[in-house]
Structure formats: C-alpha cells, structure tokens
Design a protein around this motif. Structure first.
Motif, PDB file in Angstrom:
ATOM      1  N   TYR A  43     -15.431 -11.662 -12.253  1.00  0.00           N
ATOM      2  CA  TYR A  43     -14.954 -10.303 -12.015  1.00  0.00           C
ATOM      3  C   TYR A  43     -14.960  -9.530 -13.329  1.00  0.00           C
ATOM      4  O   TYR A  43     -14.813 -10.112 -14.407  1.00  0.00           O
ATOM      5  CB  TYR A  43     -13.515 -10.300 -11.487  1.00  0.00           C
ATOM      6  N   LYS A  44     -15.093  -8.206 -13.219  1.00  0.00           N
ATOM      7  CA  LYS A  44     -14.988  -7.306 -14.370  1.00  0.00           C
ATOM      8  C   LYS A  44     -13.744  -6.446 -14.177  1.00  0.00           C
ATOM      9  O   LYS A  44     -13.555  -5.867 -13.104  1.00  0.00           O
ATOM     10  CB  LYS A  44     -16.230  -6.403 -14.438  1.00  0.00           C
ATOM     11  N   THR A  84     -12.073 -12.892 -20.906  1.00  0.00           N
ATOM     12  CA  THR A  84     -12.690 -12.577 -22.194  1.00  0.00           C
ATOM     13  C   THR A  84     -12.707 -11.066 -22.340  1.00  0.00           C
ATOM     14  O   THR A  84     -13.271 -10.371 -21.486  1.00  0.00           O
ATOM     15  CB  THR A  84     -14.126 -13.110 -22.287  1.00  0.00           C
ATOM     16  N   LYS A  85     -12.092 -10.576 -23.414  1.00  0.00           N
ATOM     17  CA  LYS A  85     -12.102  -9.140 -23.678  1.00  0.00           C
ATOM     18  C   LYS A  85     -13.342  -8.807 -24.485  1.00  0.00           C
ATOM     19  O   LYS A  85     -13.507  -9.273 -25.608  1.00  0.00           O
ATOM     20  CB  LYS A  85     -10.849  -8.716 -24.433  1.00  0.00           C
ATOM     21  N   LEU A  86     -14.236  -8.041 -23.879  1.00  0.00           N
ATOM     22  CA  LEU A  86     -15.496  -7.679 -24.508  1.00  0.00           C
ATOM     23  C   LEU A  86     -15.452  -6.224 -24.946  1.00  0.00           C
ATOM     24  O   LEU A  86     -15.156  -5.342 -24.146  1.00  0.00           O
ATOM     25  CB  LEU A  86     -16.656  -7.893 -23.526  1.00  0.00           C
ATOM     26  N   ILE A  87     -15.762  -5.994 -26.210  1.00  0.00           N
ATOM     27  CA  ILE A  87     -15.817  -4.629 -26.751  1.00  0.00           C
ATOM     28  C   ILE A  87     -17.215  -4.390 -27.262  1.00  0.00           C
ATOM     29  O   ILE A  87     -17.730  -5.174 -28.089  1.00  0.00           O
ATOM     30  CB  ILE A  87     -14.782  -4.429 -27.869  1.00  0.00           C
ATOM     31  N   ALA A  91     -14.953  -4.345 -21.264  1.00  0.00           N
ATOM     32  CA  ALA A  91     -14.013  -4.686 -20.189  1.00  0.00           C
ATOM     33  C   ALA A  91     -13.478  -6.086 -20.456  1.00  0.00           C
ATOM     34  O   ALA A  91     -13.880  -6.753 -21.410  1.00  0.00           O
ATOM     35  CB  ALA A  91     -14.713  -4.666 -18.825  1.00  0.00           C
ATOM     36  N   ILE A  92     -12.583  -6.511 -19.581  1.00  0.00           N
ATOM     37  CA  ILE A  92     -12.172  -7.911 -19.566  1.00  0.00           C
ATOM     38  C   ILE A  92     -12.948  -8.575 -18.440  1.00  0.00           C
ATOM     39  O   ILE A  92     -12.964  -8.084 -17.304  1.00  0.00           O
ATOM     40  CB  ILE A  92     -10.656  -8.049 -19.331  1.00  0.00           C
ATOM     41  N   TYR A  93     -13.593  -9.685 -18.752  1.00  0.00           N
ATOM     42  CA  TYR A  93     -14.367 -10.421 -17.761  1.00  0.00           C
ATOM     43  C   TYR A  93     -13.569 -11.664 -17.355  1.00  0.00           C
ATOM     44  O   TYR A  93     -13.210 -12.487 -18.194  1.00  0.00           O
ATOM     45  CB  TYR A  93     -15.749 -10.785 -18.302  1.00  0.00           C
ATOM     46  N   LEU A  94     -13.276 -11.740 -16.077  1.00  0.00           N
ATOM     47  CA  LEU A  94     -12.435 -12.807 -15.541  1.00  0.00           C
ATOM     48  C   LEU A  94     -13.272 -13.788 -14.735  1.00  0.00           C
ATOM     49  O   LEU A  94     -14.139 -13.398 -13.954  1.00  0.00           O
ATOM     50  CB  LEU A  94     -11.355 -12.217 -14.629  1.00  0.00           C
ATOM     51  N   CYS A  95     -12.981 -15.046 -14.941  1.00  0.00           N
ATOM     52  CA  CYS A  95     -13.593 -16.128 -14.178  1.00  0.00           C
ATOM     53  C   CYS A  95     -12.510 -16.757 -13.305  1.00  0.00           C
ATOM     54  O   CYS A  95     -11.360 -16.909 -13.746  1.00  0.00           O
ATOM     55  CB  CYS A  95     -14.161 -17.149 -15.166  1.00  0.00           C
TER      56      CYS A  95
END
Lengths: 109, 113
Positions: free
Chosen positions: A36-37, A103-106, A85-89
């Motif tokens: 998820y994003k 994981t917070k991706l910038i 975004a934050i990517y959720l597994c």
C-alpha cells in the motif's frame, strides 16, 4: 509471533533515481502479501502477491514475492516527487493483515 | 458509496469523555476492519466484522473500546472515558471478502486534550 519487517525505515533519493523497498515476514498460514501507498490520509492499494516469482507491474512500480526466502520487494523506477509517501507492506493470514511499520520515501527534486 | 467514508474527519475532546467514530463501507463489502495508527507507527488492528458472524475483537486495547456493525453495513467504534494515549488516527477499511484487498477510508484524527 507473526511479524512483518520493512527496510529501510526511511529513504531519501533524487528525482529520477530507482528505489527498492524490502519487506520480509515470518508468519503462519500465509495467504498473500500486499503493498500500500500512504500519503496524507488513507493507504491506497498497490499490489497483492500470492505466488512466488511472478512480477506484478503498474507503470513505474513493480513488485515480486519470494515465498522460499519469505520476502518481497517493491521497485519504483524513474522516481518523481509524487512518489513521496510511506509504503506499507502487509501479510494476510486468513482475514487478518499483519502490517509492517512502513518505509518513508522522500523524493527530492 | 464510491469509497469508504468515515466521520468525523477530526475530533478533539477532553480526557474522560466518550467518543463515537463512524464508518460507512463500500456497498457490497462484507468485511469491515478498524485500525489505529499512531504518529509514525504502522497500523494496529482493532476489530474485524464479517457478515453476520461474531466479530474478532482481539485487537481492542481495553474494555473502554467497543464497536458494532448494524445491518452488515455501517459501523461505529466507541471509546469510553478517553485517555490521552487514545490520541491517534482511526482508520476503517472494507473488502469484498476477507481474502481480498482492503480499501481504506480517510480516517478520523482523534485528539484527547
């Protein structure tokens, strides 16, 4: 105890770079793995993976599952600032999802 | 509706008060979930409803928390005698059935003063 671990916890890259996000799991009764994003509000569904080795692709995003080694990766190519975004597994066990911390991706312009 | 709808979007209340959060799932979805997400944390499962079956309440953190789902559709999550540690975003999700991807509402941001 069932657990899902994501890495890295945070990642900063420049626009145009390719990123790989990791999700490993230790669970009983695995059914599927989902990505998820999450931007400002609700998580939005990206992929559901049930079989090993079959890549799922949507535009610049792709994901694959390895049920032998118990992990999945999410790749984003040619990143854009809108990918920040934050990517959720999450791993599905019957009806319940076990979530990673994300994981917070910038993406920097 | 087109998506999962939650209300209110924001709620600020004093410690000790009761609050009620509402979730309207996607029409036709039989499974409904409540989660809690604290700042910088992952999603914490609270409760699951499936059709007319007894809900799975195993994630509710204390007996101050309760939820119901009327008529297999709208759900309300009630928190009694709120505490400051209850401050979080409460997310509701629904899915066509339990094995299908969950679709989330925008959440209710609860702040306990």
């Amino acid at each position: 105890e069932d657990k899902v671990v994501q890495s890295p916890l945070s990642l900063v890259v420049h626009e145009g770079d390719t990123v790989t996000l990791n999700c490993s799991y230790e669970v009983t009764n695995f059914r599927s793995l989902l990505w998820y994003k999450q931007e400002k509000k609700a998580p939005t569904f990206l992929f559901m993976l049930t079989s090993s080795g079959i890549e799922k692709k949507s535009g610049r995003l792709s994901s694959i599952l390895d049920k032998k080694e118990l992990f999945s990766i999410l790749n984003i190519t040619a990143t854009q600032t809108g990918d920040s975004a934050i990517y959720l597994c999450a791993v599905a066990l019957s009806y319940q999802l076990i979530w990673g911390a994300g994981t917070k991706l910038i993406i920097k312009p | 509706g087109a998506g999962v709808s939650q209300s209110p979007s924001n709620k600020v209340t004093e410690k000790g008060k009761d609050v009620e959060l509402r979730c309207d799932p996607i029409s036709g979805h039989t499974a409904l979930y409540w989660y809690r997400q604290s700042l910088g944390q992952g999603l914490e499962f609270l409760i699951y409803f499936q059709g007319n079956s007894a809900p799975d309440k195993s994630g509710l953190p204390s007996d101050r928390f309760s939820a119901e789902r009327t008529g297999g559709s709208v759900s309300t999550l009630t928190i009694q005698r709120t505490q400051q540690e209850d401050s979080a975003v409460y997310l509701c999700a629904s899915s066509l059935e339990a094995s299908q991807p969950q679709h989330f509402g925008d959440g209710t941001r609860l702040s306990i003063l």
